[in-house]
Design an enzyme around this catalytic site. Structure first.
Site, mmCIF file in Angstrom:
data_model
loop_
_atom_site.group_PDB
_atom_site.id
_atom_site.type_symbol
_atom_site.label_atom_id
_atom_site.label_comp_id
_atom_site.label_asym_id
_atom_site.label_seq_id
_atom_site.Cartn_x
_atom_site.Cartn_y
_atom_site.Cartn_z
ATOM 1 N N CYS A 131 31.555 44.740 32.143
ATOM 2 C CA CYS A 131 31.355 45.832 33.053
ATOM 3 C C CYS A 131 30.548 45.260 34.291
ATOM 4 C CB CYS A 131 30.724 47.021 32.480
ATOM 5 S SG CYS A 131 30.357 48.514 33.735
ATOM 6 N N CYS A 185 28.090 47.816 35.998
ATOM 7 C CA CYS A 185 26.775 48.106 35.290
ATOM 8 C C CYS A 185 25.962 46.885 34.951
ATOM 9 C CB CYS A 185 27.156 48.130 33.481
ATOM 10 S SG CYS A 185 28.600 49.245 33.198
ATOM 11 N N ASP A 186 26.429 45.734 35.196
ATOM 12 C CA ASP A 186 25.455 44.489 35.050
ATOM 13 C C ASP A 186 25.450 43.524 36.106
ATOM 14 O OD1 ASP A 186 25.079 45.484 32.471
ATOM 15 O OD2 ASP A 186 26.687 44.469 31.509
#
Ligand code: NDP
Length: 307
Positions: A131, A134-135
Site C-alpha cells: 500500500c 499507507c507507507d
C-alpha cells in the site's frame, strides 16, 4: 436473530447497510480484517460522482459509515471465521461472537496479492508493502521499486514519486496491462524508471530485517542482477476474500463469487456485492451500486419469505 447481516465494510457493504437500514431491516455490519476496505488505502478519488473536486478515500468511507449509522445500521469489529449456509437462519461466527441471520450480504472485498517469496513474507512491514498510500511516507528521498504492470502499479509508482528519489517499475513482460492514460502518466514522470521483462527472485536481506535490494532475473536471457532499493511495493492485483465460503457458495476459478439475477448467489437468501464478485469493473461506484442491489434483493427476499 438478525434480518440482514453484511460481511464487509467497504463501499459495497456500507451502501448495502445504508439501503437496508433505510428499509428498517436493522442491518449488522461485520467490519472484516480491513475495515473500510480498499478506499481507506487510497488518497484522492476523482471519479466518484458528486464530488467535482474529488474526495479522499478514507473520508468517503467515513461519510458512508455515518450515513448508514444515521439510519440505524450497527457495526461489529472483527473478521468472520466461519459461516454455515446450508439452512436458514444462517450462522456466522466472528471472533468470539456468533450471529444468526435470515439473509446475508457478502461484501468481503478483495485483498492485495503477494509474489509468494519467503523473503517477501519476512520483510512485510519492514520495507515490503502492498500500500503506497499507507507507507510511501517512510521512503522520503529513497530508491524504491514497484512490482507489476497494471493500473495499481502505475498508480502506486506515481504516488510514490511524491516521496521517493526514484521509483523503478519492475514488470515481468515488456507489455503493460495498465490503461493508456495511467501508463502515459507514469512514463511522463521523470522520477519513474521502467525495468522489463524481470521477475523478483528474492528480496534482500531478511537477516537484517530490512530491505536493501532485490535480486532480479531477466526472463528473456535469464541473467540475474541486483537492484539496490530501500522499499519494495507489490502492486500485482488482488484476491477475493472468499476462502470461508468455499464449498458453500459457487465461485469461479479465481475465487470470485458467482452472482445472477442481480446479486443472488447459489444459496437462497445469500447475496454478494462489490469486489468479492466483480473482477471486471472493481470501481468504488460499481461496488456501491452492487451493494444497493444486494440490499434491495435481500429486502424483496424477506418480504416474499414472510408471506
Ligand atoms: P491487473 O490484474 O490489471 O494487473 C496485475 C499486474 O501484475 C499485471 O501487470 C500482471 O502481469 C502483474 N502480476 C500478476 N501476478 C504477478 C506475479 N506473481 N509476479 C509478477 N507480476 C505479476 O491488476 P491491477 O490491480 O493493476 O488492476 C485491477 C483493476 O483495477 C483493473 O481493472 C484496473 O484498471 C483497476 N484499477 C484502476 C485504477 C484507477 O483507475 N485509478 C487504479 C488501480 C486499479 P501480467 O500482465 O503479465 O499478467
Amino acid at each position: 436473530m438478525h434480518k440482514v447481516i453484511i460481511i464487509g465494510s467497504g463501499c459495497a457493504g456500507l451502501t448495502a447497510a445504508i439501503y437496508a437500514a433505510r428499509a428498517n431491516l436493522k442491518p449488522v455490519v461485520i467490519d472484516g480484517h480491513e475495515p473500510g476496505g480498499q478506499l481507506t488505502l487510497t488518497t484522492m478519488v476523482e471519479n466518484f460522482p458528486g464530488f467535482p473536486d474529488g474526495v479522499l478515500g478514507p473520508e468517503l468511507i467515513e461519510f458512508m459509515r455515518k450515513q448508514a449509522q444515521r439510519f440505524g445500521a450497527e457495526f461489529r469489529s472483527g473478521a468472520v471465521s466461519s459461516v454455515a449456509l446450508k439452512h436458514r437462519p444462517f450462522k456466522i461466527e466472528a471472533g468470539k461472537e456468533a450471529f444468526e441471520a435470515e439473509t446475508l450480504i457478502v461484501a468481503a472485498g478483495a485483498s492485495a496479492r503477494l509474489l509468494g517469496l519467503d523473503s517477501e513474507k519476512k520483510l512485510i512491514g519492514h520495507g515490503v508493502s502492498t500500500c503506497a498510500t499507507c507507507d510511501g511516507y517512510f521512503f522520503r528521498d529513497k530508491e524504491i521499486a514497484v512490482v507489476g504492470g497494471g493500473d495499481t502499479a502505475m498508480e502506486e509508482a506515481t504516488h510514490l514519486t511524491r516521496f521517493a528519489k526514484r521509483v523503478t517499475i519492475l514488470n515481468r513482460r515488456n507489455q503493460f496491462r495498465a490503461s493508456k492514460i495511467m501508463l502515459d502518466r507514469a512514463k511522463a514522470n521523470d522520477k519513474i524508471k521502467f525495468l522489463t521483462p524481470v521477475v523478483v527472485e528474492e528480496v534482500l536481506d531478511p537477516a537484517k530485517h530490512d530491505v536493501e535490494a532485490v535480486k532480479l532475473r531477466n526472463v528473456e536471457n535469464n541473467k540475474t542482477s541486483i537492484l539496490p532499493i530501500s522499499g519494495l511495493f507489490i502492486g500485482i492485483g488482488h484476491e477475493p476474500n472468499t476462502k470461508i465460503f468455499r464449498g458453500q457458495l459457487d465461485m469461479d476459478e479465481a475465487g470470485y463469487l458467482k452472482t445472477n439475477k442481480g446479486s443472488r448467489t447459489n444459496v437462497d437468501g445469500v447475496f454478494a456485492a462489490g469486489d468479492v464478485q466483480d473482477k471486471t469493473y472493481r470501481q468504488a461506484v460499481t461496488a456501491a451500486g452492487s451493494g444497493c442491489m444486494a440490499a434491495m434483493d435481500a429486502e424483496r427476499f424477506l418480504e416474499a419469505y414472510s408471506h
